[in-house]
Design a protein around this motif. Structure first.
Motif, PDB file in Angstrom:
ATOM      1  N   HIS A   1       7.864  -0.170   3.943  1.00 49.53           N
ATOM      2  CA  HIS A   1       9.195  -0.266   4.253  1.00 49.53           C
ATOM      3  C   HIS A   1       9.519  -0.364   5.475  1.00 49.53           C
ATOM      4  O   HIS A   1      10.473  -1.154   5.884  1.00 49.53           O
ATOM      5  N   GLU A   2       8.503  -0.009   6.413  1.00 52.01           N
ATOM      6  CA  GLU A   2       9.071  -0.547   7.832  1.00 52.01           C
ATOM      7  C   GLU A   2       8.751  -1.951   8.130  1.00 52.01           C
ATOM      8  O   GLU A   2       9.350  -2.629   9.008  1.00 52.01           O
TER       9      GLU A   2
ATOM     10  N   TYR B   1       2.355   7.837  -0.371  1.00 55.05           N
ATOM     11  CA  TYR B   1       3.721   8.173   0.288  1.00 55.05           C
ATOM     12  C   TYR B   1       3.561   7.460   1.639  1.00 55.05           C
ATOM     13  O   TYR B   1       4.384   6.752   2.039  1.00 55.05           O
ATOM     14  N   GLU B   2       2.436   7.351   2.635  1.00 51.61           N
ATOM     15  CA  GLU B   2       2.489   6.881   3.890  1.00 51.61           C
ATOM     16  C   GLU B   2       2.343   5.472   3.564  1.00 51.61           C
ATOM     17  O   GLU B   2       2.876   4.619   4.571  1.00 51.61           O
ATOM     18  N   LEU B   3       1.455   4.798   3.028  1.00 53.79           N
ATOM     19  CA  LEU B   3       1.404   3.381   2.593  1.00 53.79           C
ATOM     20  C   LEU B   3       2.854   2.654   2.210  1.00 53.79           C
ATOM     21  O   LEU B   3       3.255   1.738   2.734  1.00 53.79           O
TER      22      LEU B   3
ATOM     23  N   ILE C   1      -2.529  -2.598   6.047  1.00 56.50           N
ATOM     24  CA  ILE C   1      -1.065  -2.114   5.937  1.00 56.50           C
ATOM     25  C   ILE C   1      -0.442  -1.331   6.970  1.00 56.50           C
ATOM     26  O   ILE C   1       0.436  -1.665   7.748  1.00 56.50           O
ATOM     27  N   ARG C   2      -1.573  -0.295   7.415  1.00 50.26           N
ATOM     28  CA  ARG C   2      -1.157   0.462   8.575  1.00 50.26           C
ATOM     29  C   ARG C   2      -1.055  -0.315  10.015  1.00 50.26           C
ATOM     30  O   ARG C   2      -0.563   0.434  10.897  1.00 50.26           O
ATOM     31  N   SER C   3      -1.873  -1.364   9.941  1.00 50.91           N
ATOM     32  CA  SER C   3      -1.984  -1.727  11.420  1.00 50.91           C
ATOM     33  C   SER C   3      -1.238  -3.328  11.526  1.00 50.91           C
ATOM     34  O   SER C   3      -1.211  -3.777  12.583  1.00 50.91           O
TER      35      SER C   3
ATOM     36  N   ILE D   1      -3.031   2.230  -5.784  1.00 50.52           N
ATOM     37  CA  ILE D   1      -4.283   2.473  -4.492  1.00 50.52           C
ATOM     38  C   ILE D   1      -5.409   2.791  -5.360  1.00 50.52           C
ATOM     39  O   ILE D   1      -5.799   3.554  -6.168  1.00 50.52           O
ATOM     40  N   VAL D   2      -6.674   1.943  -5.038  1.00 51.32           N
ATOM     41  CA  VAL D   2      -7.796   1.950  -5.817  1.00 51.32           C
ATOM     42  C   VAL D   2      -8.786   2.822  -4.727  1.00 51.32           C
ATOM     43  O   VAL D   2      -9.427   2.111  -3.755  1.00 51.32           O
ATOM     44  N   ARG D   3      -9.486   3.990  -5.029  1.00 53.51           N
ATOM     45  CA  ARG D   3     -10.205   4.933  -4.224  1.00 53.51           C
ATOM     46  C   ARG D   3     -11.605   4.122  -4.253  1.00 53.51           C
ATOM     47  O   ARG D   3     -12.040   3.859  -5.384  1.00 53.51           O
TER      48      ARG D   3
END
Length: 275
Positions: free
Chosen positions: A126-127, A119-121, A246-248, A172-174
């Motif tokens: 999307h942003e 969900y977060e990624l 992706i987050r940064s 997502i590969v943990r």
């Protein structure tokens, strides 16, 4: 049990139920970002009203409290029944009802964390790409042109040709995940595409996006995927990135790497629709 304060759900309440149903688990922060609701709003109160009337449930065990993890909301059985009763919601199956009973305590915390990570990624992507559309397994299961083992999320991004959007299967590969799990998933994709499972769409095959947690694990994943595709004699297109990238990411969206050409970083829009 029916409460004396039960009433017909408002459109905003239905919107909340639909959104949380889509992901199966959701935090208040992610719900707010999805709906464009700023902090300090009444979102918490709105969610708690639905919890109080047993349309929503929430997971928060002692360990989560100690680690200061946010509450994970899910649609409770009463909420599932409410959605099933609405016109246009015939796709909500009895399987979803069974899952709603499992959500409170049976489902493992690692699975909940994985869903919230997806969900977060997805929100981050999307942003970065405002035209991006994301579809979770509870949505793709309705269509025959998706494999039985759906990707973590399916992405559709407009291209220069309105009839040919960029399409991606994202997983997502943990780090702690067995390599056999990844190999099995890739094999399923290859067999599904080779057997013509995507043919009815009349469009190019989706590109596979794999997200690892960190750079070193990404490089190891790239080597492993190349080995698997060589063994399967497949030309499946696979690109990788890290969750941290992706987050940064700010203005530079070139964070994706073709596993066959790891010297160049590209954005999702730079990945060609056609092979």
């Amino acid at each position: 049990m029916k409460h004396e304060h039960d009433r017909v759900l408002s459109n905003k309440q239905i919107e909340l139920l639909e959104l949380i149903y889509k992901y199966r688990f959701a935090t208040r922060e992610y719900i707010g970002r999805s709906l464009g609701i700023v902090g300090g709003s009444s979102l918490h109160e709105r969610l708690e009203v639905l919890v109080g009337h047993e349309y929503l449930g929430k997971r928060k065990d002692i360990r989560s409290l100690a680690l200061n993890k946010p509450v994970a909301y899910y649609v409770a059985p009463k909420g599932i029944r409410a959605l099933q009763s609405l016109q246009g919601h015939e796709h909500i199956s009895d399987q979803a009802m069974r899952q709603s009973y499992q959500n409170k305590s049976t489902v493992h915390d690692d699975f909940v964390a994985h869903i919230l990570n997806i969900y977060e990624l997805g929100l981050c992507l999307h942003e970065q790409y405002p035209g991006l559309k994301t579809f979770m397994p509870r949505e793709t299961i309705r269509y025959t042109y998706f494999p039985d083992q759906s990707p973590d999320t399916f992405l559709s991004l407009p291209s220069d040709d309105p009839a040919l959007p960029h399409r991606f299967f994202l997983d997502i590969v943990r780090d702690r995940q067995s390599r056999r799990v990844l190999e099995h998933r890739l094999q399923n994709y290859v067999e599904f595409f080779d057997d013509g499972g995507w043919d009815e769409t009349g469009s190019p095959l989706p590109v596979i996006l794999l997200i690892s947690e960190w750079g070193p694990s990404e490089r190891g994943m790239q080597r492993f995927v190349r080995k698997v595709l060589d063994k399967l004699d497949s030309e499946l297109r696979v690109y990788t990135a890290t969750a941290n990238a992706i987050r940064s990411t700010n203005d530079n969206l070139a964070i994706w790497t073709d596993i066959q050409d790891t010297d160049e970083l590209v954005s999702l829009t730079d990945i060609s629709v056609n092979p």
